[in-house]
Write a protein that holds these residues in place. Structure first.
Motif, PDB file in Angstrom:
ATOM      1  N   GLU C  63      -6.788  -2.327 -63.024  1.00 29.39           N
ATOM      2  CA  GLU C  63      -7.220  -0.928 -63.047  1.00 29.39           C
ATOM      3  C   GLU C  63      -8.675  -0.855 -62.607  1.00 29.39           C
ATOM      4  N   LYS C  64      -8.950   0.003 -61.647  1.00 30.35           N
ATOM      5  CA  LYS C  64     -10.322   0.031 -61.125  1.00 30.35           C
ATOM      6  C   LYS C  64     -11.303   0.658 -62.121  1.00 30.35           C
ATOM      7  N   GLY C  65     -10.822   1.553 -62.980  1.00 32.13           N
ATOM      8  CA  GLY C  65     -11.710   2.156 -63.984  1.00 32.13           C
ATOM      9  C   GLY C  65     -11.254   1.761 -65.376  1.00 32.13           C
ATOM     10  N   TRP C  66     -10.984   2.763 -66.190  1.00 31.75           N
ATOM     11  CA  TRP C  66     -10.469   2.517 -67.533  1.00 31.75           C
ATOM     12  C   TRP C  66      -8.995   2.884 -67.554  1.00 31.75           C
ATOM     13  N   LEU C  67      -8.258   2.284 -68.469  1.00 38.65           N
ATOM     14  CA  LEU C  67      -6.812   2.519 -68.525  1.00 38.65           C
ATOM     15  C   LEU C  67      -6.521   4.008 -68.715  1.00 38.65           C
ATOM     16  N   GLY C  68      -5.617   4.485 -67.915  1.00 41.41           N
ATOM     17  CA  GLY C  68      -5.234   5.891 -68.062  1.00 41.41           C
ATOM     18  C   GLY C  68      -6.221   6.853 -67.438  1.00 41.41           C
ATOM     19  N   SER C  69      -7.039   6.371 -66.506  1.00 45.35           N
ATOM     20  CA  SER C  69      -8.083   7.236 -65.947  1.00 45.35           C
ATOM     21  C   SER C  69      -7.584   8.059 -64.767  1.00 45.35           C
ATOM     22  N   GLY C  70      -6.361   7.800 -64.338  1.00 43.52           N
ATOM     23  CA  GLY C  70      -5.842   8.580 -63.213  1.00 43.52           C
ATOM     24  C   GLY C  70      -5.154   9.842 -63.698  1.00 43.52           C
ATOM     25  N   ASN C  71      -4.037  10.157 -63.064  1.00 43.62           N
ATOM     26  CA  ASN C  71      -3.405  11.436 -63.358  1.00 43.62           C
ATOM     27  C   ASN C  71      -2.772  11.502 -64.746  1.00 43.62           C
ATOM     28  N   ILE C  72      -2.517  10.355 -65.358  1.00 46.57           N
ATOM     29  CA  ILE C  72      -1.990  10.385 -66.732  1.00 46.57           C
ATOM     30  C   ILE C  72      -3.047  10.968 -67.666  1.00 46.57           C
ATOM     31  N   ARG C 181       1.770  14.044 -75.418  1.00 49.34           N
ATOM     32  CA  ARG C 181       0.314  13.847 -75.399  1.00 49.34           C
ATOM     33  C   ARG C 181       0.026  12.802 -74.319  1.00 49.34           C
ATOM     34  N   HIS C 182      -0.555  13.282 -73.203  1.00 49.96           N
ATOM     35  CA  HIS C 182      -0.617  12.428 -72.015  1.00 49.96           C
ATOM     36  C   HIS C 182      -1.360  11.118 -72.251  1.00 49.96           C
ATOM     37  N   ASP C 183      -2.531  11.173 -72.872  1.00 47.77           N
ATOM     38  CA  ASP C 183      -3.266   9.930 -73.120  1.00 47.77           C
ATOM     39  C   ASP C 183      -2.464   8.994 -74.023  1.00 47.77           C
ATOM     40  N   GLY C 184      -1.780   9.603 -74.992  1.00 47.60           N
ATOM     41  CA  GLY C 184      -0.991   8.799 -75.928  1.00 47.60           C
ATOM     42  C   GLY C 184       0.086   7.999 -75.217  1.00 47.60           C
ATOM     43  N   VAL C 185       0.632   8.574 -74.153  1.00 50.19           N
ATOM     44  CA  VAL C 185       1.664   7.874 -73.398  1.00 50.19           C
ATOM     45  C   VAL C 185       1.064   6.630 -72.744  1.00 50.19           C
TER      46      VAL C 185
END
Lengths: 96, 976, 416
Positions: C63-72, C181-185
């Motif tokens: 992951e180029k940034g932090w986990l879940g930093s894209g559209n999720i 909850r998107h981040d939760g996923v």
């Protein structure tokens, strides 16, 4: 956004309708032997650059010019705009 | 407690209520200052723990003092009391509490705080699964949320507008005023916007003197100068909330929020300001220092405490204390003393701090606790290894100032950490054309702010070629801050970082422990910065605490950027009044007035309102009316307004060539005076739009499009003309609105038209099927006549200039009375086209091909028309679904569009699905329901009985597959 | 560590000392059997199913940034399976079934909430189209109900029934749809994958592919070379950028979609509502914010931010549909980069490079697909055969003429 219309000066982008990559100006010859492959590229494949992008906008709520806008897709900075007709004619003249 | 002085008009009294209890305030008050003047410290409850909360700030960063303002349909939840101007009759209610603010049952949450830590809900409520929607979630939802909506439509009016300027100055504090003066004097077009009702920004809240006079005098002079200059627009109560591309800024002007009711004015206006250059002079927001129980009513930002004393002449208590890590806290103490407020102590975390006034200084100390259930009564001070309780009713906390860099990071540019100032400053990556000045740029001293504002204006204007002179600025002082960072007071218990969302230092620690360390994980795991204040007083502090835990520097730990809007914006003003009936423009057909007078029922067709049917006396059901209209047309003559179909005039030496490339079928061979049906494909080979192409002259065509696609097809044609084939000599113009057009259909159509044309030979020989001509009607009126038919009957379409449409409609019906001339609407039009098997929108839905529509042979292989090549792809060629007619085996059974088609005995599922019914209607001609459908191998299955399944409505009907031309398949009626 | 109510209780009593990191932060190993590029929802789900269902070891996510930093991390959280076309509906229904057991499976409360979605109907033609769609859903084993005007009024009484430019004539309801909850996923999948040994490597940007003789051998990254047996790319809006490194032009454009959230409000909106005569859809989060969105801005963009006209357009739609939200305030606008495909449908397929697989083209509908997308992509990576419900998502469907065009607007991404 403001589009620098080549004839009318800066105009609100809301007056325009966006189409896509200016490569759509280069329609292949439908009667050529490789037409199907060429059309697949033309219709479906895109460079989709993160950076400078030449693209087609239609001045729908204005003078109905198609305009080729050069814009950076990362910063949205607009680097130039030309009438699509001029671009297409120049390309055809170059090809001839 | 009300003090003396301030910018308050004590001569007038304003009455207001809070939670039903009456109070008094004065012009110049905010709701917050008026409540404090009335010794009301408890004003709200926190989001999660329902902790008692009081006013924490004096501005738009307020996390605590949120109220439901006004009542009835004007109720406005989550309104910050700190920026609500007091008006007579103001009504406010506390929110997120039950049954009352002072006794809130959900405050029980606070007792269970140990169980409700950051992210706890991700770890539980999973079993049993069914209880989530039934029990857990409804309970959480009821407890969550803040204020509530009235659930009634907003009664107020809103507006939108555009503004343009050379220079937009955001913020009218010291820096902004200096910038605006500099630019306005240079003749530039300037807009100065500030969210406050008065110009001056922080100057209004300070005891500073400018040129040895109160700052207010200088501000008044500046205002007078602005008023005298035509080139500056001063916008008070205007928040610039977002920076968008190319110098466009969104701003909301609160035109009448400070009044009891807007009256004839709008409530708010949305401005889109296009600025060549922008100076961001939005000031700074003070940060606090978390310590145990630092959230009690009465604990407040020190700068706010000072502002309340200086500007609003109030203090939350008679005896206050200050907790600071910098010199600014001492300034507050001095100002309060000057206003007659008792200062119990100044607690300064710096060991070398010195008192600058007549107050008790406790240096090298921290505030480590507090008491007071519904309001502060005393603070615990830790110093020299011991603790001491000090009684006070308010505590001002000063942890330094965070520049308001928000707009500078709206293009996702990141602020950079300044080690010397211990704060984030705007980076170098902000929106093009923006310059940052004043406290927003870390130039917080009055003199420095003014100088930086003036300098910014000179710089910004010089880039525009406007020379501006640096003004002579008033003498002012720059107080040094001398800040020594203290990000939180270590210790047991809970110390709040984000007040509204109840995020504590412990929560940040837990996020660290659970490896939610990237800033965005921290925010999302703890909900830090997600409240209505967007973390204005919390984010940087939390970041610093996380940095301390990770042992990294603050910039290594991360930065926080901000998203629009700067402060929350009402949805009403963003909608700008384009709602209700005004959501979209309404287009009326030329014969609308006539149809209305006949009692027509209208229907929305895109932006158009079209006559759907024309009920007559005694008709009780729309079907009766439609059946009558259909039968009358098929027996005599019917008239329908078809103006909404798109019309494009095509002229030029290469018009024929152009159209030949545009339509998939041959167009070049069309003779002058004739019309041809035309089908356009998209370049991907799918059917796009259909219509007629009439050749009025050698170099002159009129083509029609469907109603729905009139705009897109015209755009497409211009694309073809300008982008694909600019070498062709052809010109286009849309004439949809220029010509009124009527279909005149039925066996008596010719007889009727003969009565209106001016000596034009309508005989079948002179004007056969698919002929067209220009002519005059009704004694000299320019007209166009096309012998085309959508209904399958002998039919014409007649066009006259739009303004004569209403009259022509009336004339045709009147002249045809003896012929049974009957106006018909879109319903009858639809029935007749289904009976005739013509494709319309439901068939031309963008997913079908010419082949599917039974027009595969029209696609000419001899030419390179748009879309032709791609029709040859494997998948398009292999598609077997074709348009068929469908008739119920039992004529009493319904045919329902959207039913799916199956072989008679097949199981019904996705795999066995053979097509669907595209259109259906009752055919009065056939006496049963009929439909059109796309059916696998349809052309080969005429006569077969299949099943239409509509499980959605529990229907299953046996249908016979027939030709889609239910009426006159040979087309004889058309040609008589 | 297993999460449960009991665990929360006991940790509270012992001062939360026992909570462990949700996932490790490992350094990259020299090589993995499977490397997933993209630590968003789809990438994390893919890794999770690869390591669990398909029992593959040596799996990493870069992951180029932090986990879940894209559209999720930036969507409107809607889950639904109300698709029309037979190439889509079974896939999304598969996804819905995975949603229904997801939290128990990965032991993380992602707040999957089946409060229903109503697509409003404003014209007769729209009703015909929704009837076709609702029937297609039922035929694929999903649920659907067609509501008339009065049924909609009972369910959502606050809509604009009386003063509307486009009257509400009914709606298509899917009760099993809702929100999560998107981040939760993202976190649930990440934690689940980490627990079975997947290396989740953050701040690791892929800068190029190492391809030898037409076969992928590994990746160049900002944290050095990482060898790979198979590489699966699931980077949504960055697809064009990443795949250009493998010399591929794709039927994809990147566009920005803005989304919006209001200040927190007491419960107002029961489920998900979509306006059929304007660009507006809305739900209310458990925290109380109205979460809403509309159309994409419409121009190619990698900027993760949009412009004011769409903000206004969405607000107009909202005000036209439910004028009682007018006194609520917009709190935050954000933008995500959508991998808009040429027919509006996704791609889960091999590529011309051996060992390099692509998961892309989700347009603005990728969130709901997260479980099925991850499952199907893992299936493809593990078995080299497509999952049953994802057979149609081929890269060559454009060339061969098997497009999956739900909206029927052709090869123009910004219209899908």
């Amino acid at each position: 956004m403001l589009i620098p219309h080549p004839l009318l000066g800066p105009r609100d982008a809301q007056e325009f309708t966006y189409l896509g990559d200016a490569a759509l100006l280069n329609r292949p010859d439908g009667m050529a032997a490789d037409a199907q492959a060429a059309f697949n590229d033309y219709v479906y494949l895109r460079d989709n650059p993160a950076g400078v992008h030449r693209e087609l906008w239609f001045h729908e709520q204005g003078d109905r010019s198609w305009v080729v806008v050069t814009r950076n897709t990362v910063t949205h900075e607009i680097l130039g705009a030309e009438l699509a007709r001029d671009v297409a004619l120049a390309a055809k003249a170059g090809a001839a | 407690m009300r003090l003396a002085g301030g910018l308050i008009d004590l001569g007038r009294t304003l009455r207001f209520t809070f939670d039903g209890k009456p109070y008094e305030g004065h012009p110049g008050d905010t709701l917050a200052s008026a409540l404090l003047a009335n010794d009301v410290r408890l004003v709200g409850r926190s989001f999660k723990y329902h902790r008692p909360r009081g006013v924490f700030s004096a501005g738009s960063e307020e996390p605590n003092a949120l109220v439901e303002l006004r009542s009835g349909a004007r109720r406005e939840p989550n309104t910050r009391a700190t920026v609500t101007e007091l008006f007579d009759g103001l009504e406010a209610h506390s929110q997120n509490r039950w049954p009352s603010l002072s006794f809130d049952a959900l405050a029980v949450n606070d007792l269970f705080a140990d169980f409700l830590t950051a992210g706890f809900y991700y770890k539980t409520f999973m079993w049993p699964r069914a209880l989530w929607e039934k029990l857990y979630e409804p309970a959480i939802r009821r407890a969550a949320g803040l204020g509530s909506l009235s659930m009634q439509p907003d009664p107020d009016a809103y507006d939108k507008g555009f503004l343009h300027c050379d220079l937009l100055v955001v913020g009218a504090g010291a820096a902004g005023l200096a910038a605006a003066l500099t630019a306005a004097r240079a003749g530039a077009r300037v807009i100065l916007a500030d969210e406050d009702s008065r110009l001056g920004g922080r100057l209004l809240s300070e005891s500073d003197r400018l040129d040895d006079a109160p700052a207010g005098e200088w501000i008044t002079k500046a205002e007078a100068e602005f008023a005298s200059l035509p080139n500056i627009r001063v916008m008070r109560r205007t928040t610039v909330f977002g920076a968008f591309d190319h110098g466009v800024y969104g701003a909301v002007e609160r035109v009448s929020d400070h009044l009891a009711e807007p009256g004839a004015q709008v409530r708010q206006t949305l401005w889109r300001i296009t600025a060549k250059r922008t100076i961001l002079a939005a000031g700074a927001t003070e940060r606090h220092i978390p310590f145990r129980n630092n959230d009690r009513p009465g604990i407040i930002l020190a700068g706010a405490l000072r502002a309340y004393a200086n500007r609003w002449a109030v203090s939350p208590a008679r005896r206050v204390a200050i907790f600071t890590n910098n010199d600014d806290g001492h300034r507050t103490a001095r100002d309060l003393l000057a206003k007659g407020v008792g200062v119990a102590a100044v607690v300064d975390s710096r060991a070398d701090a010195r008192a600058t006034g007549d107050y008790r200084l406790i240096a090298g100390a921290t505030v480590s606790g507090s008491k007071g259930r519904l309001g502060l009564t005393s603070i615990e001070v830790t110093h020299g290894g011991g603790t001491e309780w000090i009684a006070c009713g308010a505590l001002g906390v000063s942890g330094g100032w965070n520049p308001n860099v928000h707009l500078a990071s709206h293009h996702r540019g990141r602020p950079i950490w300044d080690e010397a100032l211990q704060t984030f400053l705007p980076g170098d990556d902000f929106p093009a054309g923006m310059v940052v000045a004043g406290a927003a740029a870390g130039q917080g001293g009055t003199a420095a702010a003014m100088a930086s504002g003036a300098e910014a204006a000179v710089t910004a204007l010089s880039a525009l070629g406007i020379e501006a002179k640096r003004p002579t600025l008033p003498r002012a002082e720059d107080a040094a801050a001398g800040l020594q960072p203290l990000w939180h007071v270590p210790g047991k218990g809970r110390a709040w970082v984000d007040f509204q969302n109840d995020v504590t230092v412990k929560d940040v620690k837990l996020a660290y422990q659970e490896n939610m360390r990237p800033v965005e994980h921290l925010k999302r795991w703890t909900t830090l910065g997600m409240a209505t204040d967007q973390g204005k007083t919390a984010n940087v502090t939390a970041l610093a605490v996380m940095a301390e835990l990770t042992g990294k520097s603050i910039p290594q730990t991360g930065t926080t950027i901000f998203r629009p809007p700067y402060t929350p914006v009402s949805l009403s003003v963003l909608g700008g009044g384009d709602s209700g009936a005004h959501f979209r423009p309404t287009r009326l057909t030329p014969s609308h007035e006539w149809a209305k007078a006949q009692g027509a029922v209208f229907v929305e067709v895109g932006q158009w309102m079209r006559a759907q049917y024309f009920p007559q006396a005694g008709e009780t059901h729309w079907r009766q009316t439609v059946d009558r209209e259909v039968l009358a047309t098929r027996k005599g003559v019917g008239i329908c307004d078809v103006t909404t179909l798109g019309k494009v005039d095509v002229q030029g030496a290469d018009a024929a060539e152009f159209l030949d490339r545009l339509y998939c079928n041959a167009m070049k061979s069309l003779k002058v005076g004739m019309v041809r049906y035309g089908l356009m494909l998209r370049e991907d080979g799918h059917a796009y739009d259909d219509g007629t192409c009439a050749r009025l002259g050698e170099q002159h065509y009129v083509v029609t499009t469907t109603t729905a696609q009139a705009g897109p097809v015209y755009r497409h044609m211009e694309f073809a003309r300008q982008c694909l084939w600019p070498e062709l000599d052809v010109q286009l113009i849309s004439t949809t609105d220029a010509w009124a057009q009527f279909s005149v259909a039925g066996p008596s159509a010719r007889r009727l038209l003969e009565r209106v044309v001016d000596g034009f030979d309508l005989s079948n020989e002179a004007f056969p099927f698919m002929a067209c001509a220009g002519l005059t009607v009704c004694g000299g009126l320019r007209a166009r006549l096309f012998r085309i038919s959508f209904s399958g009957e002998l039919a014409y379409e007649i066009a006259v200039p739009a303004r004569y449409g209403n009259a022509l409609m009336a004339r045709l019906v009147e002249r045809g009375a003896d012929l049974g001339a009957t106006p018909y609407g879109t319903e009858a039009l639809g029935v007749m086209r289904i009976e005739k098997g013509h494709a319309a929108g439901n068939e031309l839905n963008g997913q079908t091909t010419a082949q599917m529509l039974g027009m595969g042979r029209m696609v000419s292989a001899k030419k390179d028309a748009i879309g032709t090549v791609m029709t040859r792809r494997e998948g398009l060629v292999a598609e077997t679904r074709t348009l068929v007619g469908l008739q119920p085996v039992d004529p009493a059974e319904p045919v329902v569009a959207g039913s799916h088609l199956f072989a008679g005995d097949a199981a019904q599922n996705t795999e066995t699905d053979q097509g669907w019914i595209t259109s259906a209607c009752y055919s009065p001609h056939l006496g049963s329901a009929i439909g059109l459908g796309l059916l696998a191998n349809g052309a080969e299955r005429l006569g077969e009985v299949i099943v239409a399944a509509n499980p959605l409505q529990g229907q299953r009907v046996a249908l016979r597959v027939v030709s889609p031309h239910f009426i006159d398949p040979e087309g004889e009626r058309l040609r008589v | 560590m297993k999460f449960s109510g009991l665990r929360v209780f006991t940790e509270a009593l012992r001062g939360h000392k026992g909570w462990k990191p949700l996932w490790r932060d490992p350094d990259p190993q020299p090589a993995y059997d499977y490397v997933i590029v993209g630590g968003g929802g789809h990438g994390l789900a893919t890794a999770y199913y690869l390591a669990t269902t398909f029992r593959k070891a040596k799996v990493a996510v870069l992951e180029k940034g932090w986990l879940g930093s894209g559209n999720i991390g930036r969507n409107t959280t809607i889950i639904r399976s109300n698709y029309l076309l037979p190439d889509n509906e079974p896939f999304y229904e598969f996804s819905m079934k995975l949603w229904e057991g997801l939290e128990q499976e990965f032991n993380f409360n992602a707040m999957v909430s089946q409060r229903g979605i109503v697509n409003l109907i404003h014209t007769d033609a729209q009703r015909d189209a929704y009837r076709r769609r609702g029937n297609a859903m039922l035929l694929a084993g999903a649920d659907a109900e067609l509501l008339d005007r009065e049924q909609v009024r009972v369910m959502i009484p606050f809509l604009n029934f009386d003063n509307a430019r486009f009257p509400i004539k009914g709606g298509l309801l899917q009760r099993r749809a809702g929100t999560a909850r998107h981040d939760g996923v993202a976190w649930g999948y990440a934690r689940g994958a980490d627990m079975v040994g997947v290396d989740l490597i953050q701040n690791c940007e892929v800068t190029g592919f190492r391809i030898e003789n037409g076969r992928v051998k590994g990746l160049e990254t900002t944290r050095g070379h990482i060898g790979a047996g198979k590489v699966g790319v699931a980077v949504a809006g960055s697809t064009g950028r990443v795949m250009a490194g493998a010399g591929m032009r794709l039927p994809i454009e990147s566009h920005v979609l803005q989304a919006f959230v209001s200040e927190g409000l007491k419960p107002t909106i029961p489920g998900v509502i979509t306006f059929g005569a304007g660009h507006f859809y809305v739900s209310q989060s458990d925290k109380g914010g109205l979460v809403f969105g509309g159309d994409i801005d419409g121009y190619n963009s990698y900027a993760q931010r949009g412009n004011l006209p769409v903000v206004e357009d969405v607000a107009e739609g909202g005000m036209a549909l439910m004028p009682m939200i007018g006194r609520a305030r917009l709190l935050r606008i954000w933008g995500g980069i959508m991998d808009m495909s040429m027919d509006g449908s996704p791609i889960i397929d091999r590529t011309p490079v051996d060992g390099l697989y692509l998961n892309a083209g989700w347009c603005y509908g990728g969130f709901k697909a997260t479980p099925a997308s991850g499952y199907a992509f893992a299936h493809l990576l593990a078995t080299d055969t497509p999952h049953d419900t994802a057979r149609a998502y081929r890269l060559d469907r454009f060339q061969r003429g098997y497009v999956i065009d739900e909206k029927g607007v052709g090869a123009q991404p910004n219209l899908h």
